[in-house]
Design a protein around this motif. Structure first.
Motif, PDB file in Angstrom:
ATOM      1  N   TYR A 211       0.866  -1.184   0.000  1.00  0.00           N
ATOM      2  CA  TYR A 211       0.000   0.000   0.000  1.00  0.00           C
ATOM      3  C   TYR A 211       0.902   1.233   0.000  1.00  0.00           C
ATOM      4  O   TYR A 211       1.766   1.376   0.875  1.00  0.00           O
ATOM      5  N   GLY A 218      -3.064   5.013  -1.541  1.00  0.00           N
ATOM      6  CA  GLY A 218      -2.752   3.867  -0.692  1.00  0.00           C
ATOM      7  C   GLY A 218      -3.965   3.061  -0.291  1.00  0.00           C
ATOM      8  O   GLY A 218      -3.936   2.368   0.734  1.00  0.00           O
ATOM      9  N   GLU A 220      -5.785   0.773  -2.422  1.00  0.00           N
ATOM     10  CA  GLU A 220      -5.752  -0.578  -2.983  1.00  0.00           C
ATOM     11  C   GLU A 220      -4.341  -1.154  -2.908  1.00  0.00           C
ATOM     12  O   GLU A 220      -3.350  -0.454  -3.128  1.00  0.00           O
ATOM     13  N   ALA A 221      -4.297  -2.459  -2.610  1.00  0.00           N
ATOM     14  CA  ALA A 221      -3.000  -3.139  -2.486  1.00  0.00           C
ATOM     15  C   ALA A 221      -2.516  -3.620  -3.846  1.00  0.00           C
ATOM     16  O   ALA A 221      -3.314  -3.986  -4.719  1.00  0.00           O
TER      17      ALA A 221
END
Length: 236
Positions: A211, A218, A220-221
């Motif tokens: 992230y 930051g 969505e992974a």
């Protein structure tokens, strides 16, 4: 005449007895030598590992660690086959984290860095060779499966709800890898115990959910993976 015969008989008897003892000793030595060249060798090693990747690493931030390794090799002469199983735990490297923060646009004041150790377990199989007698040189190359946990790195501002930068383990934990190296063993007078040191190169892989506030806030992974390359030393 009788005295001469007695002396000759005594001399022949002593020669026969000496020859028999030498032959018996030689057979015993050959049998012991054959047994020493064939059999099971079991080892245990506390180990220390150090990361060989670049210190510019901004994904795993892998540092040094400790662990243990258990192994067994079955030898037929100088060549054998064996397995190794072990566990290692490495702490994130503070210097690598600080270098990353200095080069990032994140404000340096009020940052909280949270960390969790990385862990590696493995089960490996492969060939091994040995040379020497009292001082023995041992070499091996083993490959197999690793169970890797990438730990946690989180950089967050005080009072913020979301981390500026965060790497955490994914659901994937099984990866291929290998361990290869050299060791020197000193054999004691006992047929059971020997002591030595060894140096190994370990290679595997790990994956994190990344992230980054610089990428979509930051939210969505992004799954990212990186190789693990460690130099592992131990007392065997």
């Amino acid at each position: 005449m009788k005295s001469c015969h007695q002396r000759c008989f005594a001399s022949l008897f002593l020669l026969f007895l000496t020859t028999s003892l030498v032959a018996q000793d030689q057979r015993t030595f050959n049998q012991n030598s054959s047994r020493s060249n064939r059999g099971l060798s079991i080892s245990f090693s506390p180990v220390f590992s150090s990361d060989m990747n670049s210190k510019a690493d901004s994904l795993l931030f892998r540092g040094s660690g400790v662990g243990f390794r258990f192994g067994a090799d079955y030898f037929l002469g100088k060549v054998g086959i064996g397995f190794s199983s072990g566990f290692g735990s490495s702490s994130p490297d503070d210097a690598t984290i600080n270098n990353f923060l200095k080069s990032s646009p994140f404000p340096p004041d009020g940052l909280i860095v949270s960390k969790a150790r990385q862990q590696n377990m493995y089960m490996l199989l492969g060939p091994s060779v040995r040379f020497g007698n009292t001082v023995e040189l041992y070499a091996h190359a083993k490959g197999g499966l690793f169970i890797n946990n990438s730990g946690l790195i989180s950089v967050q501002q005080k009072g913020a709800q979301r981390a500026l930068y965060r790497n955490e383990s994914t659901s994937k934990s099984i990866y291929p890898g290998f361990l290869t190296g050299l060791g020197v063993q000193y054999k004691t007078r006992s047929d059971i115990w020997s002591f030595g040191i060894g140096v190994d190169y370990m290679s595997t892989r790990s994956e994190v959910n990344n992230y980054d506030a610089r990428r979509g806030g930051g939210i969505e992974a992004l799954k990212l993976s990186q190789n693990i390359r460690d130099l592992v030393t131990g007392i065997t």
